[in-house]
Write a protein that holds these residues in place. Structure first.
Motif, PDB file in Angstrom:
ATOM      1  N   ARG A  33       0.756  -1.049   0.036  1.00 55.70           N
ATOM      2  CA  ARG A  33       0.008  -0.071  -0.143  1.00 55.70           C
ATOM      3  C   ARG A  33       0.792   1.313   0.113  1.00 55.70           C
ATOM      4  O   ARG A  33       0.600   2.339  -0.435  1.00 55.70           O
ATOM      5  N   ARG A  34       2.103   1.240   0.341  1.00 58.43           N
ATOM      6  CA  ARG A  34       2.999   2.231   0.666  1.00 58.43           C
ATOM      7  C   ARG A  34       4.009   2.234  -0.476  1.00 58.43           C
ATOM      8  O   ARG A  34       4.758   3.026  -0.500  1.00 58.43           O
ATOM      9  N   ASN A  35       3.794   1.487  -1.569  1.00 55.46           N
ATOM     10  CA  ASN A  35       4.769   1.367  -2.804  1.00 55.46           C
ATOM     11  C   ASN A  35       6.140   0.826  -2.246  1.00 55.46           C
ATOM     12  O   ASN A  35       6.885   1.400  -3.038  1.00 55.46           O
ATOM     13  N   TRP A  36       6.136   0.224  -1.206  1.00 51.71           N
ATOM     14  CA  TRP A  36       7.498  -0.275  -0.730  1.00 51.71           C
ATOM     15  C   TRP A  36       7.456  -1.675  -1.137  1.00 51.71           C
ATOM     16  O   TRP A  36       6.814  -2.574  -1.673  1.00 51.71           O
ATOM     17  N   THR A  37       8.806  -2.286  -0.777  1.00 45.34           N
ATOM     18  CA  THR A  37       9.037  -3.781  -1.091  1.00 45.34           C
ATOM     19  C   THR A  37       9.751  -4.211   0.167  1.00 45.34           C
ATOM     20  O   THR A  37      10.043  -3.638   1.210  1.00 45.34           O
ATOM     21  N   THR A  38       9.898  -5.705   0.099  1.00 44.12           N
ATOM     22  CA  THR A  38      10.337  -6.156   1.332  1.00 44.12           C
ATOM     23  C   THR A  38      11.309  -7.276   0.710  1.00 44.12           C
ATOM     24  O   THR A  38      11.210  -7.902  -0.293  1.00 44.12           O
ATOM     25  N   THR A  39      12.139  -7.614   1.873  1.00 44.85           N
ATOM     26  CA  THR A  39      12.864  -8.844   1.799  1.00 44.85           C
ATOM     27  C   THR A  39      12.571  -9.748   2.896  1.00 44.85           C
ATOM     28  O   THR A  39      12.522  -9.275   4.164  1.00 44.85           O
ATOM     29  N   ILE A  40      12.378 -10.995   2.603  1.00 45.58           N
ATOM     30  CA  ILE A  40      11.879 -11.914   3.686  1.00 45.58           C
ATOM     31  C   ILE A  40      12.877 -13.033   4.009  1.00 45.58           C
ATOM     32  O   ILE A  40      13.635 -13.685   2.901  1.00 45.58           O
ATOM     33  N   TYR A  41      13.315 -13.053   5.181  1.00 48.40           N
ATOM     34  CA  TYR A  41      14.532 -14.057   5.643  1.00 48.40           C
ATOM     35  C   TYR A  41      13.824 -15.436   6.035  1.00 48.40           C
ATOM     36  O   TYR A  41      12.733 -15.257   6.806  1.00 48.40           O
ATOM     37  N   THR A  42      13.934 -16.676   5.558  1.00 46.86           N
ATOM     38  CA  THR A  42      13.113 -17.904   5.695  1.00 46.86           C
ATOM     39  C   THR A  42      13.945 -19.022   5.883  1.00 46.86           C
ATOM     40  O   THR A  42      15.215 -19.035   5.258  1.00 46.86           O
ATOM     41  N   ASN A  43      13.640 -19.977   6.250  1.00 50.28           N
ATOM     42  CA  ASN A  43      14.381 -21.237   6.401  1.00 50.28           C
ATOM     43  C   ASN A  43      13.837 -22.180   5.158  1.00 50.28           C
ATOM     44  O   ASN A  43      14.410 -23.255   4.908  1.00 50.28           O
ATOM     45  N   GLY A  44      12.854 -21.608   4.380  1.00 47.75           N
ATOM     46  CA  GLY A  44      12.538 -22.222   3.137  1.00 47.75           C
ATOM     47  C   GLY A  44      11.450 -23.175   3.127  1.00 47.75           C
ATOM     48  O   GLY A  44      11.434 -24.153   2.275  1.00 47.75           O
ATOM     49  N   GLY A  45      10.848 -23.715   4.604  1.00 51.69           N
ATOM     50  CA  GLY A  45      10.070 -24.720   4.716  1.00 51.69           C
ATOM     51  C   GLY A  45       8.636 -24.365   4.414  1.00 51.69           C
ATOM     52  O   GLY A  45       7.691 -25.249   4.869  1.00 51.69           O
ATOM     53  N   PHE A  46       8.115 -23.410   3.899  1.00 47.85           N
ATOM     54  CA  PHE A  46       6.518 -22.808   3.699  1.00 47.85           C
ATOM     55  C   PHE A  46       6.228 -23.964   2.595  1.00 47.85           C
ATOM     56  O   PHE A  46       6.803 -24.461   1.597  1.00 47.85           O
ATOM     57  N   ASN A  47       4.911 -24.155   2.559  1.00 48.54           N
ATOM     58  CA  ASN A  47       3.984 -24.913   1.767  1.00 48.54           C
ATOM     59  C   ASN A  47       3.698 -24.045   0.441  1.00 48.54           C
ATOM     60  O   ASN A  47       3.972 -23.021   0.457  1.00 48.54           O
ATOM     61  N   ALA A  48       3.218 -24.852  -0.450  1.00 52.14           N
ATOM     62  CA  ALA A  48       2.921 -24.394  -1.919  1.00 52.14           C
ATOM     63  C   ALA A  48       1.804 -23.173  -1.908  1.00 52.14           C
ATOM     64  O   ALA A  48       1.964 -22.456  -2.584  1.00 52.14           O
ATOM     65  N   LYS A  49       0.807 -23.264  -0.952  1.00 47.40           N
ATOM     66  CA  LYS A  49      -0.053 -22.185  -0.857  1.00 47.40           C
ATOM     67  C   LYS A  49       0.477 -20.917  -0.560  1.00 47.40           C
ATOM     68  O   LYS A  49       0.125 -19.916  -1.034  1.00 47.40           O
ATOM     69  N   ARG A  50       1.649 -21.042   0.881  1.00 44.43           N
ATOM     70  CA  ARG A  50       2.119 -19.561   1.180  1.00 44.43           C
ATOM     71  C   ARG A  50       2.937 -19.282   0.165  1.00 44.43           C
ATOM     72  O   ARG A  50       3.041 -17.809  -0.144  1.00 44.43           O
ATOM     73  N   ARG A  51       3.805 -20.339  -0.723  1.00 40.54           N
ATOM     74  CA  ARG A  51       4.617 -19.708  -1.687  1.00 40.54           C
ATOM     75  C   ARG A  51       3.854 -19.169  -2.876  1.00 40.54           C
ATOM     76  O   ARG A  51       4.196 -17.933  -3.232  1.00 40.54           O
ATOM     77  N   ASP A  52       2.606 -19.484  -3.362  1.00 44.69           N
ATOM     78  CA  ASP A  52       1.843 -18.971  -4.336  1.00 44.69           C
ATOM     79  C   ASP A  52       1.521 -17.486  -3.714  1.00 44.69           C
ATOM     80  O   ASP A  52       1.186 -16.475  -4.634  1.00 44.69           O
ATOM     81  N   MET A  53       1.096 -17.220  -2.382  1.00 45.81           N
ATOM     82  CA  MET A  53       0.560 -16.015  -1.836  1.00 45.81           C
ATOM     83  C   MET A  53       1.817 -14.985  -1.906  1.00 45.81           C
ATOM     84  O   MET A  53       1.621 -13.846  -2.389  1.00 45.81           O
ATOM     85  N   MET A  54       3.057 -15.356  -1.750  1.00 42.67           N
ATOM     86  CA  MET A  54       4.134 -14.557  -1.753  1.00 42.67           C
ATOM     87  C   MET A  54       4.361 -14.119  -3.239  1.00 42.67           C
ATOM     88  O   MET A  54       4.703 -13.073  -3.583  1.00 42.67           O
ATOM     89  N   LEU A  55       4.361 -15.199  -4.218  1.00 41.35           N
ATOM     90  CA  LEU A  55       4.492 -14.921  -5.608  1.00 41.35           C
ATOM     91  C   LEU A  55       3.747 -14.150  -6.137  1.00 41.35           C
ATOM     92  O   LEU A  55       3.858 -13.011  -6.919  1.00 41.35           O
ATOM     93  N   ALA A  56       2.382 -13.813  -5.589  1.00 37.16           N
ATOM     94  CA  ALA A  56       1.464 -12.958  -6.084  1.00 37.16           C
ATOM     95  C   ALA A  56       1.480 -11.359  -5.349  1.00 37.16           C
ATOM     96  O   ALA A  56       0.628 -10.718  -6.192  1.00 37.16           O
ATOM     97  N   SER A  57       2.463 -11.217  -4.518  1.00 41.05           N
ATOM     98  CA  SER A  57       2.455  -9.959  -3.779  1.00 41.05           C
ATOM     99  C   SER A  57       3.500  -9.240  -4.513  1.00 41.05           C
ATOM    100  O   SER A  57       4.627  -9.509  -4.635  1.00 41.05           O
ATOM    101  N   PRO A  58       3.113  -7.936  -5.121  1.00 35.86           N
ATOM    102  CA  PRO A  58       4.310  -7.141  -5.850  1.00 35.86           C
ATOM    103  C   PRO A  58       5.190  -6.380  -4.685  1.00 35.86           C
ATOM    104  O   PRO A  58       6.300  -6.055  -4.936  1.00 35.86           O
ATOM    105  N   ALA A  59       4.774  -6.709  -3.274  1.00 36.62           N
ATOM    106  CA  ALA A  59       5.840  -6.096  -2.222  1.00 36.62           C
ATOM    107  C   ALA A  59       6.973  -6.918  -2.111  1.00 36.62           C
ATOM    108  O   ALA A  59       7.943  -6.542  -1.356  1.00 36.62           O
ATOM    109  N   VAL A  60       6.909  -8.352  -2.557  1.00 37.86           N
ATOM    110  CA  VAL A  60       7.851  -9.275  -2.088  1.00 37.86           C
ATOM    111  C   VAL A  60       8.903  -9.305  -3.088  1.00 37.86           C
ATOM    112  O   VAL A  60       8.938  -9.589  -4.438  1.00 37.86           O
ATOM    113  N   ARG A  61      10.193  -8.439  -2.895  1.00 34.92           N
ATOM    114  CA  ARG A  61      11.109  -8.209  -3.897  1.00 34.92           C
ATOM    115  C   ARG A  61      12.359  -9.237  -3.928  1.00 34.92           C
ATOM    116  O   ARG A  61      12.730  -9.590  -4.915  1.00 34.92           O
ATOM    117  N   ARG A  62      12.493  -9.626  -2.751  1.00 37.67           N
ATOM    118  CA  ARG A  62      13.724 -10.530  -2.348  1.00 37.67           C
ATOM    119  C   ARG A  62      13.442 -11.637  -1.498  1.00 37.67           C
ATOM    120  O   ARG A  62      12.643 -11.158  -0.458  1.00 37.67           O
TER     121      ARG A  62
END
Length: 364
Positions: free
Chosen positions: A104-133
């Motif tokens: 909403r602020r036209n910002w982006t984010t970098t998410i630090y993860t252990n990589g264990g998220f499921n496909a549903k959560r992955r698709d949600m992050m892929l669909a978000s313009p905010a997730v840059r890295r």
């Protein structure tokens, strides 16, 4: 369209590094704020986790507090990016709401993860313009304990790379760490690679001394040259003692691999809204700011503490080191100056006195 900023991890940086343009009176910074949105983790076994001892009764940051923090940041700085950490940020069921606030602020984010998220959560992050890295933590212990994790980790790394910038982050804990293999893994998945040595934390986690890091210097140099061969962008994720490298190597590759760097604190928000200036060093922590002005004051006081702390040598060898004396090298991670010699105190919180006026020049 989201604002785009260069990934600060892959450039030499510090107080004198170039920064994004800021309006008069704003806090100058070369990176965004770190925000711990949860202390919960779906694995919680990483040996070098800095966050394990920072858990509070409130395990997840309320969305209202997250929104408040973004509002405060928007008032004090023009930097359009935040870094989501934990715990494990992807375990929050309403993660999409947090990402929507960033978008909403036209910002982006970098998410630090252990990589264990499921496909549903992955698709949600892929669909978000905010997730840059997205940064994938690499730890053999995770893969050994959770047999399902490696294949999901690699699948998530590969798939997220189709939409956003991906990188692998490894913690070098000794001569057996698979440095060359990690470069090849990054190359195979089109990812960048960041690395750090195991450093002290407030939780008393094991760490390498200067002698051990110097012994690993030639191995690290070979890893960096191998990264060039494989076309992998790489840099340390934290400042490294420059004396671990051969002088000729440092002269030729220091800038290319972003080896010459000094931290400048900005803000790290705990789950309950308290503010530190380092994720692994809560010894300097201020209460949740009441408004943007108080946040700006806290940041400036943290920076003054940081300037004083940088004068202290991390190791005895630093006392006569020209790079330390000239403040070119900060002697590795700042945590060596606080936790590298004595056990962590039982209460790591040292609140900043907000009654002392800050420096009037925030752009300094």
């Amino acid at each position: 369209m989201q604002n785009q900023v260069t990934d600060y991890r892959f450039t030499s940086h510090g107080p004198d590094a170039s920064t994004t343009p800021v309006k008069t009176g704003r806090v100058r910074t070369y990176k965004g704020a770190y925000i711990s949105i949860t202390s919960l983790c779906n694995t919680d076994v990483c040996t070098y986790c800095y966050a394990r001892d920072q858990k509070t009764e409130s395990h997840t940051m309320p969305i209202e507090l997250f929104r408040e923090i973004l509002d405060r940041l928007q008032e004090v700085s023009d930097f359009p990016e935040v870094y989501l950490v934990g715990g494990e940020p992807t375990v929050i069921s309403q993660l999409d709401q947090y990402l929507a606030e960033i978008e909403r602020r036209n910002w982006t984010t970098t998410i630090y993860t252990n990589g264990g998220f499921n496909a549903k959560r992955r698709d949600m992050m892929l669909a978000s313009p905010a997730v840059r890295r997205i940064v994938f933590h690499y730890d053999e212990l995770l893969f050994d304990k959770f047999k399902w994790l490696r294949s999901r980790w690699e699948d998530n790394l590969r798939t997220m790379g189709t939409k956003c910038e991906t990188s692998i982050n490894g913690v070098i804990d000794g001569p057996d760490f698979p440095l060359i293999e990690l470069v090849d893994l990054a190359a195979d998945h089109g990812a960048a690679l960041t690395w750090i040595f195991a450093t002290p934390t407030s939780g008393g986690t094991p760490f390498l001394g200067l002698g051990q890091m110097r012994e690993l210097g030639p191995v690290v140099q070979r890893m960096l040259l191998h990264a060039v061969e494989r076309g992998v962008k790489t840099s340390p994720d934290l400042p490294i003692p420059l004396c671990i490298f051969e002088p000729d190597f440092l002269k030729e590759y220091g800038e290319r691999f972003a080896l010459i760097r000094r931290c400048q604190p900005f803000a790290y928000f705990h789950v309950d809204g308290r503010v530190s200036y380092c994720t692994a060093m809560p010894v300097y922590t201020a209460p949740r700011p009441a408004d943007a002005e108080q946040l700006a004051q806290t940041i400036e006081r943290h920076r003054e503490h940081d300037r004083q702390l940088k004068q202290q040598p991390s190791f005895p060898e630093c006392v006569t080191c020209e790079a330390h004396i000239k403040q070119v090298c900060q002697g590795g991670c700042m945590t060596y100056k606080v936790y590298g010699k004595t056990p962590a105190p039982k209460d790591n919180r040292v609140f900043i006195d907000l009654s002392v006026p800050p420096s009037p020049n925030r752009d300094a």
